[in-house]
Write an enzyme that holds these catalytic residues in place. Structure first.
Site, PDB file in Angstrom:
ATOM      1  N   SER A 221       0.824  -1.212   0.000  1.00 22.47           N
ATOM      2  CA  SER A 221       0.000   0.000   0.000  1.00 22.47           C
ATOM      3  C   SER A 221       0.859   1.265   0.000  1.00 22.47           C
ATOM      4  O   SER A 221       0.590   2.211  -0.756  1.00 22.47           O
ATOM      5  CB  SER A 221      -0.958   0.002   1.190  1.00 22.47           C
ATOM      6  OG  SER A 221      -0.274  -0.130   2.419  1.00 22.47           O
TER       7      SER A 221
ATOM      8  N   HIS B 240      -1.816  -8.738   1.917  1.00 18.07           N
ATOM      9  CA  HIS B 240      -1.475  -7.479   2.595  1.00 18.07           C
ATOM     10  C   HIS B 240      -2.549  -7.177   3.640  1.00 18.07           C
ATOM     11  O   HIS B 240      -2.683  -7.898   4.620  1.00 18.07           O
ATOM     12  CB  HIS B 240      -1.331  -6.366   1.561  1.00 18.07           C
ATOM     13  CG  HIS B 240      -0.749  -5.086   2.100  1.00 18.07           C
ATOM     14  ND1 HIS B 240      -0.033  -5.014   3.263  1.00 18.07           N
ATOM     15  CD2 HIS B 240      -0.792  -3.808   1.607  1.00 18.07           C
ATOM     16  CE1 HIS B 240       0.355  -3.754   3.467  1.00 18.07           C
ATOM     17  NE2 HIS B 240      -0.109  -3.006   2.492  1.00 18.07           N
TER      18      HIS B 240
ATOM     19  N   HIS C 163       6.523 -12.480   8.374  1.00 11.72           N
ATOM     20  CA  HIS C 163       6.535 -11.123   7.831  1.00 11.72           C
ATOM     21  C   HIS C 163       7.653 -11.028   6.806  1.00 11.72           C
ATOM     22  O   HIS C 163       8.687 -11.691   6.931  1.00 11.72           O
ATOM     23  CB  HIS C 163       6.747 -10.089   8.948  1.00 11.72           C
ATOM     24  CG  HIS C 163       6.525  -8.681   8.522  1.00 11.72           C
ATOM     25  ND1 HIS C 163       7.519  -7.917   7.954  1.00 11.72           N
ATOM     26  CD2 HIS C 163       5.408  -7.895   8.547  1.00 11.72           C
ATOM     27  CE1 HIS C 163       7.032  -6.713   7.667  1.00 11.72           C
ATOM     28  NE2 HIS C 163       5.761  -6.678   8.012  1.00 11.72           N
TER      29      HIS C 163
ATOM     30  N   ARG D  91       3.988  -4.423  16.995  1.00  9.37           N
ATOM     31  CA  ARG D  91       2.569  -4.062  16.919  1.00  9.37           C
ATOM     32  C   ARG D  91       1.695  -5.173  17.508  1.00  9.37           C
ATOM     33  O   ARG D  91       0.630  -4.907  18.069  1.00  9.37           O
ATOM     34  CB  ARG D  91       2.187  -3.763  15.465  1.00  9.37           C
ATOM     35  CG  ARG D  91       2.963  -2.596  14.855  1.00  9.37           C
ATOM     36  CD  ARG D  91       2.677  -2.473  13.361  1.00  9.37           C
ATOM     37  NE  ARG D  91       3.101  -3.669  12.638  1.00  9.37           N
ATOM     38  CZ  ARG D  91       2.871  -3.889  11.341  1.00  9.37           C
ATOM     39  NH1 ARG D  91       2.214  -2.977  10.630  1.00  9.37           N
ATOM     40  NH2 ARG D  91       3.284  -4.987  10.750  1.00  9.37           N
TER      41      ARG D  91
ATOM     42  N   ASP E  50      -1.381  -8.668  12.366  1.00  8.06           N
ATOM     43  CA  ASP E  50      -2.709  -9.196  12.041  1.00  8.06           C
ATOM     44  C   ASP E  50      -3.135 -10.334  12.964  1.00  8.06           C
ATOM     45  O   ASP E  50      -4.325 -10.656  13.039  1.00  8.06           O
ATOM     46  CB  ASP E  50      -2.736  -9.690  10.593  1.00  8.06           C
ATOM     47  CG  ASP E  50      -2.471  -8.578   9.606  1.00  8.06           C
ATOM     48  OD1 ASP E  50      -3.060  -7.496   9.771  1.00  8.06           O
ATOM     49  OD2 ASP E  50      -1.661  -8.776   8.684  1.00  8.06           O
TER      50      ASP E  50
END
Length: 472
Positions: A278, A308, A354, A363, A409
């Site tokens: 993105s 993504h 990742h 995160r 995620d």
């Protein structure tokens, strides 16, 4: 009302780190400006831009021919992994440390950026200020920016009409990206470019577009949510709330902990350097001097891909499938069997691994800390915790994964689900709202620094084969 938190001890540590590591000196340059009382973000940028323009000129003139590494056939065939080829000022991703926003880690941002309440999560407006200026803002500066964003948040009626032309069951990202494209009608950059604006002024209208876009995307996104899942009953903005809190409110969630979660969510999802799909898409499209609306809409279409931004949707759906098949209180041994069954069927375990990181995603860690604080007994959180213990050893045993650790995620869906935002198909829209802050911040600097049209060289397999023969 927001509260500034932080302290002399942490600031001193950061100063010390900057002295010990020269590469970090510019990353923590904001420490020189802690006493600034200027509430206008754009005026601060006007002061910073000439200095950074000269910095870029010096890099090009003195070091333009310095080699940064060798390009291998693996890089060309492997999605350009590990290939250094982009300038991205707002954040830097380290394989071991994770993301740093202008030199600050996520825990440092949580300690230093203003919050809505003492000890609360950082406000996204504070991160926006940090990404654009490299400085940690004061409480007053964040209050001022929050007020400005609210003043820019009115969405024209034609945007809603454009979204309404789509089937109500169209994917949320399709509706969201369509809404962003409809916002493009108001682009100040496009209007100025058509009138012949000088290139030295590009950044000013880009700034106007970017701030308006950042302000309006939560309104568009919440409209999509309410249209799809709440019979079109739209909730107006609350002028007493901040950016993240207002987004949660417009979605229909007013529980204080959910407002806090949305502040954290938007902050940590905002930027992840420039190489992800993105961010790179937004940068690439903008390099053609497409305005921020066109560029960000393109970025959203990249974010919507399963590899993504759509991954956060896939994770929660997979976790719920585990519960359906194995039960809510599945033992670790049975969980291991289920993981092997998933892998042996040719599927992946979503939320692990990742493209850059080689350790647990920070995160993920801060979301886990939020869960431990606010929802330690949630059954799905307990399952995620068990997955954290079970999955990495299995992936290491498999021997095909460079990073077996959980990414961002792996956790976000469980938190959202706990507070009642259970519609997994919508989750990528939340990611998209967040990513507007990072992509637009860098886009302003792209125009301020006069970065050129992106045009890498492509080759054929025959060209590669011939080059390899010559090298041999």
């Amino acid at each position: 009302m927001v509260f500034f938190r932080g302290g002399v001890s942490l600031i001193s540590k950061l100063r010390s780190r900057a002295v010990q590591q020269p590469s970090l000196r510019d990353s923590v340059r904001w420490l020189q400006y802690q006493t600034s009382s200027d509430l206008d973000l754009q005026s601060q940028l006007k002061e910073l831009i000439p200095e950074q323009q000269e910095r870029l000129k010096k890099l090009k003139s003195e070091h333009g021919k310095v080699q940064l590494g060798n390009i291998t056939v693996d890089m060309v065939l492997g999605g350009m992994r590990g290939m250094t080829g982009l300038l991205w000022e707002t954040s830097l991703l380290d394989p071991d440390e994770g993301i740093r926003f202008r030199g600050l880690s996520i825990p440092e941002c949580q300690k230093l950026l203003p919050a809505a309440k003492p000890g609360g999560e950082p406000l996204p407006e504070g991160l926006l200020w940090l990404l654009l200026t490299g400085k940690v803002p004061t409480t007053e500066q964040v209050d001022s920016l929050s007020k400005e964003l609210r003043s820019r948040a009115t969405v024209p009626d034609h945007v809603y009409k454009t979204i309404n032309a789509l089937p109500v069951n169209a994917h949320p990202m399709t509706q969201f990206a369509t809404g962003v494209m409809a916002l493009q009608v108001q682009s100040e950059f496009q209007k100025a470019y058509e009138k012949g604006i000088h290139k030295s002024k590009y950044w000013e209208t880009t700034y106007e577009d970017s701030l308006s876009l950042i302000a309006q995307v939560p309104v568009v996104a919440s409209y999509v949510y309410r249209r799809m899942y709440k019979n079109g009953q739209v909730i107006p903005m609350d002028d007493s709330l901040d950016y993240g809190g207002n987004f949660a409110h417009m979605l229909g969630f007013d529980i204080p902990d959910m407002l806090e979660l949305m502040r954290l969510y938007v902050t940590i999802h905002s930027d992840h350097e420039g190489g992800n799909v993105s961010a790179h898409t937004g940068h690439l499209v903008a390099s053609a001097l497409s305005d921020p609306y066109l560029s960000f809409a393109a970025a959203l279409n990249g974010l919507a891909g399963p590899l993504h931004g759509l991954a956060n949707q896939e994770v929660l759906l997979w976790i719920k499938s585990v519960v359906e098949e194995c039960g809510e209180n599945v033992s670790k041994e049975n969980l291991k069997d289920h993981i092997w069954k998933t892998l042996n069927s040719g599927k992946v375990v979503p939320g692990f691994g990742h493209g850059v990181l080689r350790k647990t995603d920070p995160r993920y860690t801060c979301q886990r800390e939020f869960a431990l604080k606010h929802l330690p007994e949630d059954p799905l959180f307990k399952l995620v915790s068990n997955l954290y213990e079970v999955v990495p050893p299995i992936l290491l045993e498999l021997g095909k994964v460079k990073n077996p650790w959980p990414n961002v995620d792996a956790h976000s869906g469980v938190l959202l689900n706990h507070y009642g935002l259970t519609e997994a198909r919508y989750y990528t829209v939340l990611f998209g709202v967040s990513r507007a802050i990072g992509i637009c911040s860098q886009l302003i600097w792209d125009r301020a620094l006069g970065l050129p049209l992106e045009r890498p060289k492509s080759v054929t397999m025959e060209w590669l084969e011939n080059s390899c023969k010559k090298a041999a």
